[in-house]
Motif scaffolding. Structure first.
Motif, PDB file in Angstrom:
ATOM      1  N   GLN A  20       0.816  -1.217   0.000  1.00 48.70           N
ATOM      2  CA  GLN A  20       0.000   0.000   0.000  1.00 48.70           C
ATOM      3  C   GLN A  20       0.855   1.274   0.000  1.00 48.70           C
ATOM      4  N   MET A  21       2.082   1.160  -0.484  1.00 48.66           N
ATOM      5  CA  MET A  21       2.989   2.303  -0.504  1.00 48.66           C
ATOM      6  C   MET A  21       2.399   3.480  -1.277  1.00 48.66           C
ATOM      7  N   ASP A  22       1.783   3.206  -2.436  1.00 48.61           N
ATOM      8  CA  ASP A  22       1.204   4.291  -3.239  1.00 48.61           C
ATOM      9  C   ASP A  22       0.058   4.971  -2.481  1.00 48.61           C
ATOM     10  N   GLU A  23      -0.740   4.180  -1.761  1.00 43.56           N
ATOM     11  CA  GLU A  23      -1.812   4.751  -0.951  1.00 43.56           C
ATOM     12  C   GLU A  23      -1.245   5.654   0.136  1.00 43.56           C
ATOM     13  N   THR A  24      -0.166   5.189   0.771  1.00 40.56           N
ATOM     14  CA  THR A  24       0.459   5.962   1.838  1.00 40.56           C
ATOM     15  C   THR A  24       1.000   7.279   1.292  1.00 40.56           C
ATOM     16  N   THR A  25       1.598   7.234   0.106  1.00 48.11           N
ATOM     17  CA  THR A  25       2.103   8.458  -0.520  1.00 48.11           C
ATOM     18  C   THR A  25       0.952   9.406  -0.848  1.00 48.11           C
ATOM     19  N   ALA A  26      -0.151   8.856  -1.334  1.00 40.56           N
ATOM     20  CA  ALA A  26      -1.323   9.687  -1.641  1.00 40.56           C
ATOM     21  C   ALA A  26      -1.868  10.338  -0.370  1.00 40.56           C
ATOM     22  N   ASP A  27      -1.910   9.570   0.729  1.00 43.14           N
ATOM     23  CA  ASP A  27      -2.352  10.137   2.008  1.00 43.14           C
ATOM     24  C   ASP A  27      -1.405  11.256   2.457  1.00 43.14           C
ATOM     25  N   GLU A  74      -5.209  23.716  13.600  1.00 43.16           N
ATOM     26  CA  GLU A  74      -5.093  22.354  13.074  1.00 43.16           C
ATOM     27  C   GLU A  74      -6.437  21.724  12.689  1.00 43.16           C
ATOM     28  N   ASP A  75      -7.520  22.453  12.870  1.00 49.06           N
ATOM     29  CA  ASP A  75      -8.856  21.850  12.734  1.00 49.06           C
ATOM     30  C   ASP A  75      -9.097  21.189  11.383  1.00 49.06           C
ATOM     31  N   GLU A  76      -8.787  21.887  10.291  1.00 50.43           N
ATOM     32  CA  GLU A  76      -9.085  21.345   8.965  1.00 50.43           C
ATOM     33  C   GLU A  76      -8.268  20.084   8.687  1.00 50.43           C
ATOM     34  N   ARG A  77      -6.989  20.117   9.022  1.00 55.32           N
ATOM     35  CA  ARG A  77      -6.187  18.905   8.838  1.00 55.32           C
ATOM     36  C   ARG A  77      -6.689  17.797   9.751  1.00 55.32           C
ATOM     37  N   GLY A  78      -7.109  18.169  10.960  1.00 58.99           N
ATOM     38  CA  GLY A  78      -7.655  17.182  11.880  1.00 58.99           C
ATOM     39  C   GLY A  78      -8.869  16.468  11.310  1.00 58.99           C
ATOM     40  N   LYS A  79      -9.713  17.205  10.597  1.00 62.94           N
ATOM     41  CA  LYS A  79     -10.891  16.593   9.981  1.00 62.94           C
ATOM     42  C   LYS A  79     -10.492  15.595   8.895  1.00 62.94           C
ATOM     43  N   VAL A  80      -9.487  15.963   8.101  1.00 66.91           N
ATOM     44  CA  VAL A  80      -9.013  15.064   7.038  1.00 66.91           C
ATOM     45  C   VAL A  80      -8.404  13.807   7.647  1.00 66.91           C
ATOM     46  N   PHE A  81      -7.604  13.985   8.696  1.00 65.62           N
ATOM     47  CA  PHE A  81      -6.982  12.840   9.360  1.00 65.62           C
ATOM     48  C   PHE A  81      -8.047  11.946  10.001  1.00 65.62           C
ATOM     49  N   ALA A  82      -9.055  12.560  10.609  1.00 70.54           N
ATOM     50  CA  ALA A  82     -10.136  11.787  11.232  1.00 70.54           C
ATOM     51  C   ALA A  82     -10.867  10.937  10.194  1.00 70.54           C
ATOM     52  N   LYS A  83     -11.099  11.503   9.015  1.00 72.71           N
ATOM     53  CA  LYS A  83     -11.763  10.750   7.956  1.00 72.71           C
ATOM     54  C   LYS A  83     -10.917   9.562   7.525  1.00 72.71           C
ATOM     55  N   MET A  84      -9.587   9.754   7.467  1.00 71.02           N
ATOM     56  CA  MET A  84      -8.691   8.658   7.103  1.00 71.02           C
ATOM     57  C   MET A  84      -8.735   7.555   8.150  1.00 71.02           C
ATOM     58  N   LEU A  85      -8.749   7.938   9.428  1.00 67.23           N
ATOM     59  CA  LEU A  85      -8.846   6.944  10.503  1.00 67.23           C
ATOM     60  C   LEU A  85     -10.150   6.162  10.393  1.00 67.23           C
ATOM     61  N   LEU A 140       0.806   6.408  10.477  1.00 65.36           N
ATOM     62  CA  LEU A 140      -0.229   5.886  11.379  1.00 65.36           C
ATOM     63  C   LEU A 140      -1.370   5.252  10.592  1.00 65.36           C
ATOM     64  N   ILE A 141      -1.768   5.901   9.508  1.00 60.76           N
ATOM     65  CA  ILE A 141      -2.850   5.369   8.684  1.00 60.76           C
ATOM     66  C   ILE A 141      -2.429   4.048   8.043  1.00 60.76           C
ATOM     67  N   SER A 142      -1.194   3.976   7.552  1.00 61.38           N
ATOM     68  CA  SER A 142      -0.690   2.741   6.943  1.00 61.38           C
ATOM     69  C   SER A 142      -0.650   1.608   7.965  1.00 61.38           C
ATOM     70  N   MET A 143      -0.196   1.906   9.188  1.00 61.64           N
ATOM     71  CA  MET A 143      -0.172   0.897  10.250  1.00 61.64           C
ATOM     72  C   MET A 143      -1.570   0.367  10.539  1.00 61.64           C
ATOM     73  N   LEU A 144      -2.526   1.290  10.648  1.00 61.90           N
ATOM     74  CA  LEU A 144      -3.894   0.898  10.966  1.00 61.90           C
ATOM     75  C   LEU A 144      -4.494   0.028   9.860  1.00 61.90           C
ATOM     76  N   LYS A 145      -4.292   0.416   8.610  1.00 56.79           N
ATOM     77  CA  LYS A 145      -4.787  -0.389   7.494  1.00 56.79           C
ATOM     78  C   LYS A 145      -4.184  -1.791   7.519  1.00 56.79           C
ATOM     79  N   GLY A 176      11.775   3.833   4.169  1.00 58.17           N
ATOM     80  CA  GLY A 176      10.471   4.415   4.454  1.00 58.17           C
ATOM     81  C   GLY A 176       9.448   3.375   4.837  1.00 58.17           C
ATOM     82  N   ASP A 177       9.360   2.297   4.054  1.00 58.24           N
ATOM     83  CA  ASP A 177       8.448   1.202   4.404  1.00 58.24           C
ATOM     84  C   ASP A 177       8.871   0.531   5.703  1.00 58.24           C
TER      85      ASP A 177
END
Length: 432
Positions: free
Chosen positions: A54-61, A75-86, A156-161, A413-414
């Motif tokens: 999922q390296m390409d996905e991680t780069t896209a994130d 940080e609110d707007e970035r927080g919303k994007v990160f929350a959606k990813m989680l 963090l998103i890559s780990m969770l996935k 990186g991976d």
């Protein structure tokens, strides 16, 4: 009001994450065996495979998150994007707390109390208006904040996935967190809230920040920061000549503080530093200013030295203002000291299980563990004696805190994501 940056640095050692702490990197065999068994387990190997695929996905994130600017306190707007990813990656519950930390809970199986937390910080050092569009030059990504610490969020998103795809269950509950306020005047407000006010029972913490594999912070570099505000009547440079001038008083304060602090830091003490980072004030070249200010950063390994350099600063300012007002000027200036930062020092012993596991995992990836000291999110738990480490985000990168910051994902990186996952699982326990 125009802000002026003053590059005055008087230091015996300064850094955010690269000052090396004392402590043996000897690893107890029982932790080496424990982490090795985990590393070789079928589910962990499967999760590692997912991280690679999922390296390409991680780069896209990474690109998506980078292009949402997040200065401290904004940080609110970035927080919303990160929350959606989680949410899309899969957590059991998700919330944003009172100060803006975005928290995903992944429940464990044991039912035991106490969380294992793993985080990267949402904020970057750049102000509103900064162009954070990501530019691709070959395999290199260029944009302010793309490494520090947006890369950590993508990890963090890559780990969770990977955990969800491999159907990994942990014994203890995991908190996966995008924290606010790590940079600058944010003053670790996200971590201060988590550990002082949130009511969460946190057993241990893993922060992702900084650079290469092998770097492990187990100690916090404390700092105190102040804004000195000097005020006077102000007036015309010719017509009111002789009136007390806040800029002149500020210059005297810088001179006295620099001399006294340099004498102190040059002595036989653990590394201690001081820096006048910004000055400002005034309305025009032909006006006596009504206000002058500076921002000062002081750091020390030992809490005692931090208190002492702070006392020197306060005494120097008092001395400077008193001398200036007695120098024959008409009228006088007054001043106010405003504390704008307070990060505690502390150090955890290398014998702690979390640090032992982190070193053992690092060694499995072919790296030599290097214990270090930094000014990072772990300052707060470390100062409270709660096990915590800060690890690197891997890959190649440079230009942190500059407009030409860049990041190149390579094999390391991976591996940095795999390493972060291995440390997290070793601390939380892999449910069999």
């Amino acid at each position: 009001m125009k802000h002026i940056t003053l590059g005055i640095l008087m230091t015996l050692g300064f850094s955010t994450c690269s000052v090396f702490a004392q402590g043996s990197t000897e690893i107890d065999k029982k932790y080496s065996k424990e982490v090795d068994r985990l590393y070789k387990s079928k589910k962990v190997k499967e999760a590692f495979s997912h991280i690679r695929s999922q390296m390409d996905e991680t780069t896209a994130d990474l690109i998506t998150l980078t292009e949402v600017l997040a200065p401290p306190f904004m940080e609110d707007e970035r927080g919303k994007v990160f929350a959606k990813m989680l949410e899309e990656a899969g957590v059991d519950s998700l919330w944003t707390d009172k100060v803006g930390n975005v928290i995903g809970l992944r429940k464990g199986t044991s039912g035991a109390s106490g969380y294992v937390g793993v985080d990267a910080h949402l904020d970057v050092v750049f102000p509103q208006g900064t162009d954070v569009s990501v530019q691709k030059v070959g395999d290199t990504l260029k944009a302010p904040g793309i490494g520090d610490d947006t890369r950590g969020l993508a990890m963090l998103i890559s780990m969770l996935k990977a955990m969800n795809k491999a159907e990994i269950k942990t014994e203890k509950d995991l908190l996966i967190v995008g924290t606010v306020g790590e940079e600058g005047l944010g003053d670790l407000r996200g971590m201060k809230y988590l550990f002082n006010e949130s009511g969460l029972d946190i057993d241990s913490w893993i922060a992702i920040d900084g650079g290469s594999l092998g770097r492990i912070s187990n100690a916090g570099l404390g700092s105190k920061r102040y804004k000195l505000l000097i005020k006077g009547q102000g007036g015309h440079s010719w017509g009111a000549f002789g009136l007390a001038n806040p800029h002149h008083a500020l210059g005297k304060a810088i001179d006295i503080f620099s001399k006294d602090a340099w004498a102190y830091t040059s002595g036989d003490i653990p590394k201690t530093s001081f820096n006048v980072g910004r000055i400002g004030g005034g309305t025009s070249v032909n006006s006596i200013p009504f206000e002058s200010w500076m921002e000062v950063d002081m750091r020390a390994i030992d809490p005692k030295n931090l208190d002492e350099i702070e006392a020197i600063f306060k005494n120097s300012v008092e001395k400077a203002i008193t001398q200036y007002n007695a120098s024959g000027v008409r009228g006088e200036v007054d001043y106010e000291l405003i504390k704008i930062g307070d990060r505690p020092s502390g150090e955890l012993p290398a014998s702690l299980p979390l640090i032992q596991r982190t070193m053992a995992a690092t060694k499995l990836f072919g790296e030599t563990p290097r214990l270090g000291r930094g000014s990072t999110n772990i300052n707060i738990p470390v100062a409270k004696g709660i096990p915590a480490v800060c690890i690197g985000r891997g890959g190649q990168g440079g230009g942190a805190h500059s407009l030409h910051e860049w990041y190149l994902n390579d094999e390391e990186g991976d591996e940095s994501i795999q390493l972060a996952l291995l440390i997290t699982l070793s601390e939380a326990g892999l449910d069999k």
